[in-house]
Design a protein around this motif. Structure first.
Motif, PDB file in Angstrom:
ATOM      1  N   MET A 106     -89.082 112.206 -32.868  1.00 20.53           N
ATOM      2  CA  MET A 106     -89.704 111.154 -33.399  1.00 20.53           C
ATOM      3  C   MET A 106     -90.591 111.536 -34.766  1.00 20.53           C
ATOM      4  SD  MET A 106     -92.030 108.341 -31.633  1.00 20.53           S
ATOM      5  CE  MET A 106     -90.721 108.149 -30.071  1.00 20.53           C
ATOM      6  N   SER A 107     -90.587 110.605 -35.756  1.00 20.90           N
ATOM      7  CA  SER A 107     -91.505 110.766 -36.900  1.00 20.90           C
ATOM      8  C   SER A 107     -92.393 109.849 -36.705  1.00 20.90           C
ATOM      9  CB  SER A 107     -90.686 110.748 -38.319  1.00 20.90           C
ATOM     10  OG  SER A 107     -90.196 109.207 -38.261  1.00 20.90           O
TER      11      SER A 107
ATOM     12  N   VAL B 105     -87.646 105.580 -33.292  1.00 17.44           N
ATOM     13  CA  VAL B 105     -87.614 107.000 -33.850  1.00 17.44           C
ATOM     14  C   VAL B 105     -88.552 107.111 -34.900  1.00 17.44           C
ATOM     15  CG1 VAL B 105     -84.991 106.940 -33.498  1.00 17.44           C
ATOM     16  CG2 VAL B 105     -85.754 105.862 -35.613  1.00 17.44           C
ATOM     17  N   HIS B 106     -89.281 106.099 -35.534  1.00 18.25           N
ATOM     18  CA  HIS B 106     -90.127 106.229 -36.245  1.00 18.25           C
ATOM     19  C   HIS B 106     -91.668 105.180 -35.886  1.00 18.25           C
ATOM     20  CE1 HIS B 106     -92.226 107.070 -40.016  1.00 18.25           C
ATOM     21  NE2 HIS B 106     -92.369 105.770 -40.155  1.00 18.25           N
ATOM     22  N   ALA B 107     -92.521 105.883 -35.812  1.00 17.18           N
ATOM     23  CA  ALA B 107     -93.867 105.107 -35.588  1.00 17.18           C
ATOM     24  C   ALA B 107     -94.960 105.175 -36.497  1.00 17.18           C
ATOM     25  CB  ALA B 107     -94.236 105.113 -34.200  1.00 17.18           C
ATOM     26  N   GLU B 108     -95.626 104.174 -37.169  1.00 14.57           N
ATOM     27  CA  GLU B 108     -96.753 104.248 -37.900  1.00 14.57           C
ATOM     28  C   GLU B 108     -97.885 103.581 -37.034  1.00 14.57           C
ATOM     29  OE1 GLU B 108     -95.983 102.638 -41.746  1.00 14.57           O
ATOM     30  OE2 GLU B 108     -94.417 104.009 -42.065  1.00 14.57           O
ATOM     31  N   ILE B 109     -98.781 104.298 -36.544  1.00 15.37           N
ATOM     32  CA  ILE B 109     -99.981 103.919 -35.456  1.00 15.37           C
ATOM     33  C   ILE B 109    -101.462 103.753 -36.290  1.00 15.37           C
ATOM     34  CG2 ILE B 109     -98.424 104.469 -33.639  1.00 15.37           C
ATOM     35  CD1 ILE B 109    -100.257 106.577 -33.075  1.00 15.37           C
ATOM     36  N   PHE B 110    -102.202 102.882 -35.801  1.00 15.28           N
ATOM     37  CA  PHE B 110    -103.393 102.990 -36.376  1.00 15.28           C
ATOM     38  C   PHE B 110    -104.442 103.568 -34.972  1.00 15.28           C
ATOM     39  CE2 PHE B 110    -101.192  99.596 -38.638  1.00 15.28           C
ATOM     40  CZ  PHE B 110    -101.947  99.298 -39.639  1.00 15.28           C
ATOM     41  N   PHE B 111    -105.240 104.069 -35.507  1.00 15.30           N
ATOM     42  CA  PHE B 111    -106.485 104.284 -34.462  1.00 15.30           C
ATOM     43  C   PHE B 111    -107.834 103.876 -35.176  1.00 15.30           C
ATOM     44  CE2 PHE B 111    -106.730 107.942 -37.592  1.00 15.30           C
ATOM     45  CZ  PHE B 111    -108.351 108.583 -36.785  1.00 15.30           C
ATOM     46  N   ASP B 112    -108.647 103.611 -34.312  1.00 16.43           N
ATOM     47  CA  ASP B 112    -110.136 102.980 -34.704  1.00 16.43           C
ATOM     48  C   ASP B 112    -111.326 104.145 -34.265  1.00 16.43           C
ATOM     49  OD1 ASP B 112    -108.774 100.723 -34.949  1.00 16.43           O
ATOM     50  OD2 ASP B 112    -109.341  99.917 -33.090  1.00 16.43           O
ATOM     51  N   PRO B 113    -111.664 104.918 -35.430  1.00 17.97           N
ATOM     52  CA  PRO B 113    -112.369 106.203 -35.069  1.00 17.97           C
ATOM     53  C   PRO B 113    -113.776 105.476 -34.931  1.00 17.97           C
ATOM     54  CG  PRO B 113    -112.014 106.142 -37.417  1.00 17.97           C
ATOM     55  CD  PRO B 113    -110.872 105.192 -36.474  1.00 17.97           C
ATOM     56  N   GLN B 114    -114.115 104.407 -35.103  1.00 18.87           N
ATOM     57  CA  GLN B 114    -115.724 104.132 -35.187  1.00 18.87           C
ATOM     58  C   GLN B 114    -115.841 103.518 -33.571  1.00 18.87           C
ATOM     59  OE1 GLN B 114    -114.971 101.767 -38.717  1.00 18.87           O
ATOM     60  NE2 GLN B 114    -117.133 102.164 -39.307  1.00 18.87           N
ATOM     61  N   THR B 115    -114.785 102.977 -33.051  1.00 18.79           N
ATOM     62  CA  THR B 115    -114.716 102.620 -31.551  1.00 18.79           C
ATOM     63  C   THR B 115    -115.426 103.685 -30.873  1.00 18.79           C
ATOM     64  OG1 THR B 115    -113.146 101.019 -31.609  1.00 18.79           O
ATOM     65  CG2 THR B 115    -113.316 101.876 -29.667  1.00 18.79           C
TER      66      THR B 115
ATOM     67  N   GLU C 171     -96.433 116.503 -29.707  1.00 18.17           N
ATOM     68  CA  GLU C 171     -95.331 116.418 -28.718  1.00 18.17           C
ATOM     69  C   GLU C 171     -94.249 115.578 -28.679  1.00 18.17           C
ATOM     70  OE1 GLU C 171     -95.903 116.348 -23.696  1.00 18.17           O
ATOM     71  OE2 GLU C 171     -97.341 117.075 -25.257  1.00 18.17           O
ATOM     72  N   ALA C 172     -94.606 114.273 -29.314  1.00 19.28           N
ATOM     73  CA  ALA C 172     -93.463 113.266 -29.510  1.00 19.28           C
ATOM     74  C   ALA C 172     -92.443 113.745 -30.635  1.00 19.28           C
ATOM     75  CB  ALA C 172     -94.307 111.927 -30.288  1.00 19.28           C
ATOM     76  N   GLN C 173     -92.911 114.536 -31.317  1.00 16.35           N
ATOM     77  CA  GLN C 173     -91.785 114.969 -32.312  1.00 16.35           C
ATOM     78  C   GLN C 173     -90.974 116.293 -31.730  1.00 16.35           C
ATOM     79  OE1 GLN C 173     -94.841 116.337 -35.414  1.00 16.35           O
ATOM     80  NE2 GLN C 173     -94.298 114.445 -36.665  1.00 16.35           N
TER      81      GLN C 173
ATOM     82  N   LEU D 295    -102.862 109.579 -24.008  1.00 14.21           N
ATOM     83  CA  LEU D 295    -102.780 108.215 -24.390  1.00 14.21           C
ATOM     84  C   LEU D 295    -101.592 108.009 -25.570  1.00 14.21           C
ATOM     85  CD1 LEU D 295    -103.628 105.211 -24.980  1.00 14.21           C
ATOM     86  CD2 LEU D 295    -105.064 106.276 -26.767  1.00 14.21           C
ATOM     87  N   ALA D 296    -101.616 109.074 -26.374  1.00 17.97           N
ATOM     88  CA  ALA D 296    -100.530 109.089 -27.347  1.00 17.97           C
ATOM     89  C   ALA D 296     -99.260 109.369 -26.879  1.00 17.97           C
ATOM     90  CB  ALA D 296    -100.934 110.005 -28.577  1.00 17.97           C
ATOM     91  N   VAL D 297     -99.213 110.347 -25.813  1.00 16.10           N
ATOM     92  CA  VAL D 297     -97.919 110.940 -25.348  1.00 16.10           C
ATOM     93  C   VAL D 297     -97.226 109.791 -24.405  1.00 16.10           C
ATOM     94  CG1 VAL D 297     -96.973 112.241 -23.381  1.00 16.10           C
ATOM     95  CG2 VAL D 297     -98.358 113.178 -25.339  1.00 16.10           C
ATOM     96  N   ALA D 298     -98.201 108.940 -23.543  1.00 14.33           N
ATOM     97  CA  ALA D 298     -97.690 108.009 -22.727  1.00 14.33           C
ATOM     98  C   ALA D 298     -97.107 106.734 -23.759  1.00 14.33           C
ATOM     99  CB  ALA D 298     -98.755 107.354 -22.222  1.00 14.33           C
ATOM    100  N   TYR D 299     -97.790 106.485 -24.878  1.00 15.88           N
ATOM    101  CA  TYR D 299     -96.896 105.673 -25.770  1.00 15.88           C
ATOM    102  C   TYR D 299     -95.803 106.039 -26.426  1.00 15.88           C
ATOM    103  CZ  TYR D 299     -96.180 103.395 -30.263  1.00 15.88           C
ATOM    104  OH  TYR D 299     -95.342 102.762 -31.309  1.00 15.88           O
ATOM    105  N   PHE D 300     -95.783 107.271 -26.877  1.00  9.94           N
ATOM    106  CA  PHE D 300     -94.580 107.830 -27.542  1.00  9.94           C
ATOM    107  C   PHE D 300     -93.242 107.882 -26.493  1.00  9.94           C
ATOM    108  CE2 PHE D 300     -97.476 109.619 -30.438  1.00  9.94           C
ATOM    109  CZ  PHE D 300     -97.359 108.769 -31.711  1.00  9.94           C
ATOM    110  N   ASP D 301     -93.769 108.395 -25.237  1.00 17.06           N
ATOM    111  CA  ASP D 301     -92.556 108.181 -24.273  1.00 17.06           C
ATOM    112  C   ASP D 301     -92.118 106.880 -23.866  1.00 17.06           C
ATOM    113  OD1 ASP D 301     -92.975 110.885 -23.822  1.00 17.06           O
ATOM    114  OD2 ASP D 301     -94.022 111.151 -22.038  1.00 17.06           O
TER     115      ASP D 301
END
Length: 240
Positions: A135-136, A97-107, A128-130, A83-89
């Motif tokens: 990318m940071s 070049v820089h992303a701050e992403i949220f995730f929902d552990p309770q989901t 892998e994105a880095q 999921l993460a790799v597909a988004y970063f690609d």
């Protein structure tokens, strides 16, 4: 002659930052189907085209219906990494070049997926994105507003081994929705706080939990704020 700033390639190649993205919501139809098949999870769509049509949502609730249907296919560490790799690609193609992403552990923990599985998978994707794109990336953990305070503290305890790697905490779902838990930082910089401040949460320090209807103390570093008691189920996943 077209000015350089009107050129599509020029705009695409400009370095950009994405500062608010909920990673589970970035799941593309093709990957949703692939993960559903991999994990033998039934989803309420017969084709990729059906999923794309469902993304023509009219309000937040119809988006959340597809959001939770998609989240159901995320089962393993590999799934969260993919999921993460597909988004970063994808965003690297647009010059991010820089992303701050949220995730929902309770989901996911409410579906029986361990917190560590989610975190390890997402951080593997970040690594892998880095490596691939230079990318940071910063990862922000969100609490779900429709769940109670006890669940928030349980999630916080599960997150403790990872706190040094998060850049902040946040809230999910609709601000106006009736909330059993409200996580409100008491530090400068808005309603997110750095992970080193999050540790003070249980001690009533930099980040605090307020019960439904509680008012942020007047005169604090944030403006007085009131969660709304009552309300509808708007913002709650269907069937919850």
């Amino acid at each position: 002659m077209t000015p350089p700033f009107m050129n599509g390639d020029f705009i695409t190649n400009l370095p950009k930052a994405e500062l608010h993205l909920h990673i589970e919501g970035s799941l593309e139809p093709e990957l949703m189907f692939a993960l559903a098949e991999r994990n033998k999870v039934a989803i309420p769509f017969k084709s990729v085209e059906d999923v794309r049509a469902a993304y023509s949502f009219t309000n937040l609730q119809t988006f959340l219906d597809i959001y939770y249907a998609g989240a159901a296919v995320l089962q393993t560490e590999e799934d969260f990494r993919d999921l993460a790799v597909a988004y970063f690609d994808r965003v690297a193609q647009d010059g991010v070049v820089h992303a701050e992403i949220f995730f929902d552990p309770q989901t996911h923990t409410h579906r029986g997926i361990p917190f560590d599985v989610v975190a390890r998978g997402l951080f593997a994707g970040i690594d892998e994105a880095q490596a691939r794109h230079g990318m940071s990336v910063g990862l922000i953990m969100s609490f779900l507003r429709h769940l109670d305070e006890e669940d928030a503290f349980k999630t916080f305890a599960q997150a403790e081994p990872w706190l040094d790697q998060f850049i902040g905490v946040g809230l999910d779902l609709v601000r106006g929705r009736a909330s059993a838990v409200e996580v409100r930082p008491r530090v400068r910089g808005g309603w997110r706080c750095r992970a080193d401040a999050v540790r003070a949460c249980r001690r009533g320090g930099a980040a605090r939990l307020y019960p439904r209807g509680a008012r942020h103390p007047a005169g604090g570093p944030d403006r007085p704020w009131q969660s709304r008691a009552g309300g509808s189920d708007f913002g709650r996943p269907a069937g919850a």
